[in-house]
Design a protein around this motif. Structure first.
Motif, mmCIF file in Angstrom:
data_model
loop_
_atom_site.group_PDB
_atom_site.id
_atom_site.type_symbol
_atom_site.label_atom_id
_atom_site.label_comp_id
_atom_site.label_asym_id
_atom_site.label_seq_id
_atom_site.Cartn_x
_atom_site.Cartn_y
_atom_site.Cartn_z
ATOM 1 N N ASN A 1 2.344 -85.468 67.881
ATOM 2 C CA ASN A 1 3.026 -84.201 67.620
ATOM 3 C C ASN A 1 4.209 -84.035 68.572
ATOM 4 O O ASN A 1 4.040 -83.759 69.749
ATOM 5 C CB ASN A 1 1.999 -83.073 67.793
ATOM 6 N N TYR B 1 6.658 -81.748 68.079
ATOM 7 C CA TYR B 1 7.273 -80.439 67.850
ATOM 8 C C TYR B 1 7.822 -79.857 69.156
ATOM 9 O O TYR B 1 7.254 -80.049 70.230
ATOM 10 C CB TYR B 1 6.258 -79.441 67.286
ATOM 11 N N ALA C 1 3.736 -76.324 70.485
ATOM 12 C CA ALA C 1 3.766 -77.770 70.708
ATOM 13 C C ALA C 1 2.379 -78.322 71.005
ATOM 14 O O ALA C 1 1.397 -77.579 71.091
ATOM 15 C CB ALA C 1 4.716 -78.058 71.860
ATOM 16 N N ILE D 1 -8.044 -77.868 72.755
ATOM 17 C CA ILE D 1 -8.178 -77.388 71.377
ATOM 18 C C ILE D 1 -9.652 -77.262 70.998
ATOM 19 O O ILE D 1 -10.081 -76.252 70.426
ATOM 20 C CB ILE D 1 -7.419 -78.334 70.415
ATOM 21 N N ALA E 1 -11.596 -73.722 70.070
ATOM 22 C CA ALA E 1 -12.294 -73.485 68.803
ATOM 23 C C ALA E 1 -13.732 -73.052 69.077
ATOM 24 O O ALA E 1 -14.258 -72.135 68.425
ATOM 25 C CB ALA E 1 -12.271 -74.746 67.944
ATOM 26 N N VAL F 1 -13.919 -69.462 70.091
ATOM 27 C CA VAL F 1 -13.730 -68.548 68.958
ATOM 28 C C VAL F 1 -15.079 -68.288 68.277
ATOM 29 O O VAL F 1 -15.364 -67.177 67.845
ATOM 30 C CB VAL F 1 -12.696 -69.103 67.953
ATOM 31 N N LEU F 2 -15.924 -69.305 68.250
ATOM 32 C CA LEU F 2 -17.243 -69.149 67.629
ATOM 33 C C LEU F 2 -18.236 -68.449 68.550
ATOM 34 O O LEU F 2 -18.997 -67.584 68.127
ATOM 35 C CB LEU F 2 -17.785 -70.517 67.202
ATOM 36 N N ILE G 1 -13.867 -65.150 61.695
ATOM 37 C CA ILE G 1 -14.061 -65.905 62.938
ATOM 38 C C ILE G 1 -14.271 -67.382 62.634
ATOM 39 O O ILE G 1 -13.679 -68.256 63.273
ATOM 40 C CB ILE G 1 -15.247 -65.302 63.722
ATOM 41 N N GLU G 2 -15.092 -67.678 61.632
ATOM 42 C CA GLU G 2 -15.355 -69.085 61.300
ATOM 43 C C GLU G 2 -14.100 -69.789 60.807
ATOM 44 O O GLU G 2 -13.814 -70.921 61.198
ATOM 45 C CB GLU G 2 -16.467 -69.177 60.255
ATOM 46 N N ALA H 1 -11.721 -70.432 63.804
ATOM 47 C CA ALA H 1 -12.144 -71.577 64.623
ATOM 48 C C ALA H 1 -11.786 -72.879 63.918
ATOM 49 O O ALA H 1 -11.316 -73.844 64.546
ATOM 50 C CB ALA H 1 -13.645 -71.512 64.888
ATOM 51 N N VAL I 1 -8.164 -73.699 64.272
ATOM 52 C CA VAL I 1 -7.832 -74.193 65.613
ATOM 53 C C VAL I 1 -8.042 -75.704 65.663
ATOM 54 O O VAL I 1 -7.279 -76.429 66.295
ATOM 55 C CB VAL I 1 -8.666 -73.468 66.699
ATOM 56 N N LEU I 2 -9.049 -76.185 64.954
ATOM 57 C CA LEU I 2 -9.322 -77.630 64.946
ATOM 58 C C LEU I 2 -8.394 -78.379 63.996
ATOM 59 O O LEU I 2 -7.892 -79.454 64.328
ATOM 60 C CB LEU I 2 -10.784 -77.889 64.567
ATOM 61 N N THR J 1 -3.424 -80.268 57.902
ATOM 62 C CA THR J 1 -2.238 -80.915 58.475
ATOM 63 C C THR J 1 -2.627 -82.002 59.479
ATOM 64 O O THR J 1 -1.786 -82.787 59.890
ATOM 65 C CB THR J 1 -1.359 -79.899 59.244
ATOM 66 N N GLY J 2 -3.899 -81.992 59.913
ATOM 67 C CA GLY J 2 -4.288 -82.907 60.983
ATOM 68 C C GLY J 2 -3.882 -82.395 62.350
ATOM 69 O O GLY J 2 -4.046 -83.077 63.359
ATOM 70 N N LEU J 3 -3.327 -81.193 62.382
ATOM 71 C CA LEU J 3 -2.918 -80.572 63.649
ATOM 72 C C LEU J 3 -3.617 -79.228 63.803
ATOM 73 O O LEU J 3 -3.964 -78.575 62.817
ATOM 74 C CB LEU J 3 -1.408 -80.315 63.663
ATOM 75 N N SER J 4 -3.783 -78.825 65.065
ATOM 76 C CA SER J 4 -4.309 -77.496 65.340
ATOM 77 C C SER J 4 -3.276 -76.436 64.980
ATOM 78 O O SER J 4 -2.069 -76.646 65.142
ATOM 79 C CB SER J 4 -4.645 -77.383 66.824
ATOM 80 N N LEU K 1 -2.703 -74.124 66.765
ATOM 81 C CA LEU K 1 -2.104 -73.768 68.054
ATOM 82 C C LEU K 1 -0.913 -74.628 68.411
ATOM 83 O O LEU K 1 -0.153 -74.305 69.318
ATOM 84 C CB LEU K 1 -3.149 -73.874 69.173
ATOM 85 N N GLU K 2 -0.745 -75.762 67.731
ATOM 86 C CA GLU K 2 0.311 -76.696 68.142
ATOM 87 C C GLU K 2 1.266 -77.013 67.000
ATOM 88 O O GLU K 2 1.980 -78.007 67.043
ATOM 89 C CB GLU K 2 -0.304 -77.972 68.730
ATOM 90 N N ILE K 3 1.279 -76.127 66.016
ATOM 91 C CA ILE K 3 2.169 -76.349 64.877
ATOM 92 C C ILE K 3 3.389 -75.424 65.008
ATOM 93 O O ILE K 3 3.288 -74.329 65.536
ATOM 94 C CB ILE K 3 1.406 -76.100 63.550
ATOM 95 N N PHE L 1 -1.322 -67.486 66.406
ATOM 96 C CA PHE L 1 -2.760 -67.377 66.152
ATOM 97 C C PHE L 1 -3.187 -65.933 65.855
ATOM 98 O O PHE L 1 -3.880 -65.685 64.857
ATOM 99 C CB PHE L 1 -3.553 -67.976 67.320
#
Lengths: 355, 355
Positions: A4, A6, A10, A17, A21, A24-25, B17-18, B21, B24-25, B30-33, B35-37, B237
């Motif tokens: 990544n 970006y 970023a 991560i 997550a 959050v749960l 919530i589920e 979470a 976030v994973l 996208t294969g990305l969190s 949080l990092e997009i 988020f």
């Protein structure tokens, strides 16, 4: 595997991560999500305290300074800095090194007497201005340490008795800082620190001498300092993820270790750019950023083909900002050396097939 | 099972919530969190667009109004409202119904000519003032629709030609709104809308007539409107979780259905308070909040025993605010009727054992 690149929001460490997550749960075994717990709960107060304490220890910040986490983005600091620091009858100096510096200047002019003492606009911000005088009467000198869009970075800060105010959004925690040079440092979290939604401010307490009656409560640094970043409800989740990222940084050797890693990554990438006959980097060599590497193909007709090759190799987020075109590689703390190796391999292969 | 009665940050639907979470994973495959997009990625732009669109449809907001998500908390609006709406030479009216209204008043005075036309401070904010005149010359009337700390709520808004500006942080999305009565509504997310870190603003576009040159960019609503809540990097988020919460609300029947549920919960709780010989509620009956129910034990020596009983039954977050003491039950949209039933059972049992 995805790499990544970006510019921000970023890349974050994978373990951060996963732990985010998980919180959050269920946050710290409370049976509740981190998203629905009171910010005044002892569990979250301890998160905020640890985040502030980690910032202080990682950057060697002494007790003359306060560290606060604010809600929202760094752009609000373009107003809060002059509102809190610049007195009537005084002037502040700004250096224009690109889009974000220009926005700071524009807001500075709304709230005070601002002078742009240097600019690299003449060459589309491809260098850091160095030959300028700083009148000792300025109340502060505003700089942008790393210019995300262009890929320039101050390697040394100007030597002056005027206190420096610095937007370090895109390179904080990437290298050591001599805090005594600064009256105020600010940084949006979404590069080296965490996700979008919180902004870090480090401020010399003695610089905050304005009367609070003239400033709205949320725009007054003193309220946030006195409230230990809990004057109002803080952005709980972004602060938590930032705290985890700082923990990760400590675990991986702290600022000096990450600087060595960042040097290795940027050296590898710039070396390939200088070697490869298809690409060039137009940034003044001594001002090249270790965080954002901008580059171009001589043959721009190949731009899309190259981006596709990158994507096939798992490298994403490489399109350059529209104001400079070409490509941009953001190699923040959490980017592995392997990610940069994969990218340079793509560049080599691209030279073999299109050179 | 935990029943979360925190005042805010507060309970969110479990499915939200589920899904949060999970994003976030891996965000949208996208294969990305999340949080990092990049906030400019088509995936996140679509989240922001959907969030805004859901606000508009749930609250029947017409095109005279703009809907924006800002970074940070609602307290910043205490300054932004007068900065953007109140013209020199004009006055604004404020009603003081408690801590948050008082803070709005304090900031209002920093930025303009403010008159407090009514207050319930004389009885520790235990009622909503109603007998007051509103001079038609006021530029706006500022109200706080629900007072989280005390447990009061406007059931009807004052009838006046003066446009109303309303802090709805703790009861937005709990009941229908006649948008035409308002020039501006603001709400921090962390009660009925989502987690801490974002603030919703609904503003009548024609009310924004100040020259933008006099306002710092981030403090100017027009910039956020023109940038479709992406003038700067938004709190990615918190906005995503808010969007999921709004989707949940639609799926569960929208505002009218949630209002029926909220009525049922508050009726059940107030009925038990009025019946139970150990407890009392000191709020003026017609102003009792459907979101935050404050109450006391006649015998305050039993306070800790009662809180322990609640905790044993899974009911948490029930301590009253320090300024009013006793207990507070926040029963926002996501609280189930079962949660309130469990709590009223604890109260009945407590009467049996201590009455």
């Amino acid at each position: 595997m995805k790499y990544n690149f970006y510019a921000g929001p970023a890349i974050l460490p994978h373990e951060v991560i996963e732990a985010s997550a998980s919180a959050v749960l269920d946050f710290e075994g409370t049976g509740l999500s981190l998203l629905e717990i009171s910010h005044r709960s002892k569990e979250f107060v301890s998160v905020m305290d640890e985040a502030i304490s980690l910032v202080k220890s990682l950057l060697n910040i002494n007790d003359d300074y306060a560290v606060i986490f604010l809600g929202g983005g760094a752009s609000t600091q373009f107003s809060m800095v002059p509102i809190n620091l610049l007195h009537a009858g005084r002037k502040a100096a700004y250096v224009d090194t690109g889009t974000w510096a220009s926005k700071a200047i524009k807001d500075g002019k709304v709230y005070g007497d601002i002078e742009v003492i240097a600019s690299s606009k003449d060459k589309n911000y491809s260098y850091i201005p160095k030959e300028f005088q700083i009148n000792p009467d300025f109340q502060y000198l505003h700089l942008t340490s790393n210019n995300t869009i262009y890929g320039t970075q101050y390697k040394e800060f100007p030597v002056t008795d005027v206190p420096i105010v610095c937007d370090m959004s895109s390179d904080i925690f990437s290298r050591p800082i001599d805090i005594n040079r600064f009256d105020l440092i600010y940084a949006g979290a979404q590069k080296n620190l965490g996700p979008a939604g919180t902004t870090l401010v480090i401020v010399k307490k003695s610089a905050l001498t304005k009367s609070s009656g003239s400033i709205g409560a949320m725009l007054d640094y003193n309220n946030h300092i006195n409230g230990a970043s809990m004057y109002n409800t803080p952005p709980v989740f972004p602060v938590f993820v930032s705290m985890l990222t700082l923990r990760w940084l400590v675990k991986n050797g702290g600022i000096e270790a990450i600087q060595r890693k960042n040097d290795a990554k940027s050296s590898l990438l710039y070396a390939e750019l200088d070697r490869n006959s298809l690409f060039y980097n137009s940034i003044s060599r001594e001002d090249r950023s270790d965080m954002n590497v901008s580059f171009h193909l001589y043959n721009t007709e190949l731009d899309d083909v190259f981006l596709t090759r990158c994507k096939e190799a798992g490298c994403i987020g490489l399109a350059g900002h529209r104001s400079v075109g070409g490509f941009r590689t953001s190699i923040y703390n959490a980017m592995s050396i392997e990610g940069v190796q994969v990218l340079t391999e793509v560049m080599k292969d691209f030279e073999d097939s299109h050179g």
